[in-house]
Design an enzyme around this catalytic site. Structure first.
Site, PDB file in Angstrom:
ATOM      1  N   GLY A 130       0.764  -1.198   0.005  1.00  0.00           N
ATOM      2  CA  GLY A 130       0.012   0.070  -0.074  1.00  0.00           C
ATOM      3  C   GLY A 130       0.881   1.264   0.037  1.00  0.00           C
TER       4      GLY A 130
ATOM      5  N   GLN B 170       2.929  10.089   1.202  1.00  0.00           N
ATOM      6  CA  GLN B 170       4.426   9.354   1.086  1.00  0.00           C
ATOM      7  C   GLN B 170       5.015   9.551   0.143  1.00  0.00           C
ATOM      8  OE1 GLN B 170       2.360   5.191   2.115  1.00  0.00           O
ATOM      9  NE2 GLN B 170       4.226   5.069   3.085  1.00  0.00           N
TER      10      GLN B 170
ATOM     11  N   CYS C  95       5.914  -0.326   7.072  1.00  0.00           N
ATOM     12  CA  CYS C  95       5.535   0.776   6.448  1.00  0.00           C
ATOM     13  C   CYS C  95       6.801   1.364   5.455  1.00  0.00           C
ATOM     14  CB  CYS C  95       5.234   2.058   7.255  1.00  0.00           C
ATOM     15  SG  CYS C  95       4.492   3.562   6.146  1.00  0.00           S
ATOM     16  N   LEU C  96       6.475   1.628   4.123  1.00  0.00           N
ATOM     17  CA  LEU C  96       7.887   2.095   3.260  1.00  0.00           C
ATOM     18  C   LEU C  96       8.281   3.516   3.593  1.00  0.00           C
ATOM     19  CD1 LEU C  96       6.059   1.443  -0.203  1.00  0.00           C
ATOM     20  CD2 LEU C  96       7.719  -0.175   0.894  1.00  0.00           C
TER      21      LEU C  96
ATOM     22  N   HIS D 182      -4.254   0.895   7.786  1.00  0.00           N
ATOM     23  CA  HIS D 182      -3.016   1.698   7.725  1.00  0.00           C
ATOM     24  C   HIS D 182      -2.958   2.884   6.792  1.00  0.00           C
ATOM     25  CE1 HIS D 182       1.746   1.170   7.716  1.00  0.00           C
ATOM     26  NE2 HIS D 182       1.475   1.986   6.883  1.00  0.00           N
ATOM     27  N   GLU D 183      -3.410   2.784   5.573  1.00  0.00           N
ATOM     28  CA  GLU D 183      -3.319   3.612   4.425  1.00  0.00           C
ATOM     29  C   GLU D 183      -4.155   4.859   4.945  1.00  0.00           C
ATOM     30  OE1 GLU D 183      -0.469   3.606   2.665  1.00  0.00           O
ATOM     31  OE2 GLU D 183      -0.394   1.151   3.105  1.00  0.00           O
TER      32      GLU D 183
ATOM     33  N   HIS E 143      -2.499   7.294   7.044  1.00  0.00           N
ATOM     34  CA  HIS E 143      -1.491   8.150   6.503  1.00  0.00           C
ATOM     35  C   HIS E 143      -2.177   9.636   6.004  1.00  0.00           C
ATOM     36  CE1 HIS E 143       2.250   6.204   6.306  1.00  0.00           C
ATOM     37  NE2 HIS E 143       1.574   5.163   5.689  1.00  0.00           N
TER      38      HIS E 143
HETATM   39 CO    CO Z   1       2.596   3.262   5.573  1.00  0.00          CO
END
Ligand code: CO
Length: 153
Positions: free
Chosen positions: A46, A51, A88-89, A130-131, A134
């Site tokens: 995701g 991000q 998480c990226l 989670h997304e 953000h």
């Molecule tokens: Co993330």
């Protein structure tokens, strides 16, 4: 398409409350395409627009069952709860256990401006939550019960 730079924890854009999308144009669709390409290239499941430095309410997700694009997503129903590991990226090499609803329904707009609903369980439900966090400036490390460091192979 193009790969985008993924912002890391500490970048102010990751703490912002993102703004709703009012207009879908070719530039926005290109951003969606680039976000998906960036997510796949980074082996993520995701990616949220902040991000990649764009504070708007848009995410892409693929937990292995196909690409999902959510514009202005809102969770309308939550059921149960479940604790599992997340990463998480934007927070490389850190993992943590996070409590999430086990099942969620999300209302969103697709890239054609149509309002749609999606009900998800398991990894997809976790990833949606989670997304969407953000989009309100919340990282999983802000809400995890415990964190651990794992260097990538
Ligand atoms: Co993330």
């Amino acid at each position: 398409m193009a790969l985008l730079e993924i912002k890391k924890a500490g970048a102010p854009v990751l703490k912002q409350v993102c703004t709703p999308i009012h207009k879908i144009d070719t530039k926005l669709k290109k951003l969606l395409d680039d976000m998906a390409e960036t997510m796949y290239e980074a082996n993520g499941v995701g990616l949220a627009a902040p991000q990649v430095g764009v504070p708007i309410r848009m995410v892409v997700i693929d937990v292995g069952s196909g690409l999902v694009e959510l514009l202005n997503p809102v969770i309308t129903e939550r059921e149960g709860s479940d604790v599992d590991s997340e990463g998480c990226l934007s927070v490389p090499n850190i993992f943590g256990d996070v409590e999430r609803a086990a099942k969620v329904t999300v209302e969103y707009m697709n890239r054609n401006g149509k309002i749609r609903q999606l009900t998800a369980e398991k990894l997809l439900a976790r990833c949606i939550q989670h997304e969407l966090d953000h989009l309100d400036g919340t990282l999983f490390i802000d809400i995890a019960k415990s964190l651990r460091r794992e260097e990538s192979k």
